[in-house]
Design an enzyme around this catalytic site. Structure first.
Site, PDB file in Angstrom:
ATOM      1  N   CYS A 132      20.634 -13.875  12.144  1.00  0.00           N
ATOM      2  CA  CYS A 132      21.953 -14.443  12.115  1.00  0.00           C
ATOM      3  C   CYS A 132      22.251 -15.462  11.123  1.00  0.00           C
ATOM      4  O   CYS A 132      22.665 -14.976   9.983  1.00  0.00           O
ATOM      5  CB  CYS A 132      22.513 -14.830  13.617  1.00  0.00           C
ATOM      6  N   HIS A 232      20.857 -10.313  16.944  1.00  0.00           N
ATOM      7  CA  HIS A 232      19.967 -11.266  17.575  1.00  0.00           C
ATOM      8  C   HIS A 232      18.636 -10.293  18.115  1.00  0.00           C
ATOM      9  O   HIS A 232      18.757 -10.073  19.324  1.00  0.00           O
ATOM     10  CB  HIS A 232      20.495 -12.052  18.437  1.00  0.00           C
ATOM     11  N   GLU A 234      15.821 -10.756  19.015  1.00  0.00           N
ATOM     12  CA  GLU A 234      15.134 -11.472  19.820  1.00  0.00           C
ATOM     13  C   GLU A 234      15.650 -11.752  21.421  1.00  0.00           C
ATOM     14  O   GLU A 234      14.879 -11.915  22.319  1.00  0.00           O
ATOM     15  CB  GLU A 234      14.870 -13.109  19.351  1.00  0.00           C
TER      16      GLU A 234
END
Length: 253
Positions: A132, A232, A234
């Site tokens: 990001c 994202h 994660e």
């Protein structure tokens, strides 16, 4: 008599000894935070999803709070890989623009630190994954610019419909790129951003798009792992990107 612990035993995790796992640095926020009963202080913090993401891929995660940029090269020499985490908007002065009314307040300490870390990682050929803000930082470092408020350009809020919550939208990787090789022809990703790449930085190639044309991934071509994604990873169970970073870090180590 108490027998002291053996010093020659190497702890194992995930089928590997800890001293053989790549050390992956992850950048952090520098912000005011509250916790516990009464603490309200400046803090270097990072959502736990980031270190868990590294750990699930077999890496050892270490947090890199903002520091003197002059120390960045020495820090990177101790790392096997680098993750540039998400966070606040970059200062638009870095790419020669005045701030948009919807742009967030810049954090110059973090901007300077992460630009220095990225420069050192590129110089030392340390694998990099930008997430990001981290991808946007890669673009600005290479001389590119950013769209400061994406809804002005695409006419909708689908990239960040609910502040503080990740939502899904599809992205289409570009074939015959590192990103395209790692991901499927089209995949849903976790999104939360209101800025995006505008003019592409020198040496970078775009490697994924959203349906509205927004740049969703970029990379430096070549053998080295230097990838940025606007989403994202994660925040989801897809480990393909971080596993690729950890593999590249292990080979380098």
């Amino acid at each position: 008599m108490i027998t002291p612990p053996r010093t020659d035993v190497r702890e194992e995790r995930g089928g590997r000894t800890l001293d053989s796992q790549p050390l992956i640095g992850v950048t952090t926020y520098l912000t005011q935070a509250r916790w516990g009963v009464a603490w309200d202080l400046p803090a270097a913090l990072l959502p736990a999803d980031y270190p868990r993401y590294v750990q699930r891929a077999g890496g050892l995660a270490v947090m890199l709070p903002p520091d003197d940029p002059a120390t960045a090269a020495a820090v990177v020499r101790r790392l096997d890989g680098l993750v540039l985490a998400g966070g606040e908007d970059l200062d638009p002065a870095l790419y020669g623009e005045e701030p948009h009314p919807r742009a967030g307040a810049p954090v110059p300490e973090r901007d300077r630190w992460e630009l220095a870390l990225l420069a050192a990682a590129l110089e030392q050929d340390v694998p990099v994954l930008g997430i990001c803000r981290g991808m946007q930082l890669m673009n600005v470092h290479a001389g590119g610019t950013l769209i400061q408020h994406l809804p002005d350009e695409v006419g909708h809020e689908d990239h960040n419909p609910v502040a503080g919550s990740f939502t899904a939208h599809p992205v289409k990787p570009v074939p015959d790129t590192r990103t395209g090789d790692l991901l499927s022809a089209q995949c849903d990703v976790a999104t939360h951003h209101h800025q995006a790449v505008d003019r592409l930085g020198e040496g970078l190639v775009v490697t994924a798009h959203a349906e509205d044309g927004t740049v969703e991934a970029l990379e430096y071509p070549g053998e080295s792992f230097r990838v940025g994604v606007q989403w994202h990873p994660e925040a989801r169970d897809d480990l393909r990107l971080i596993e690729a970073l950890v593999r590249a870090a292990a080979r380098r180590g």
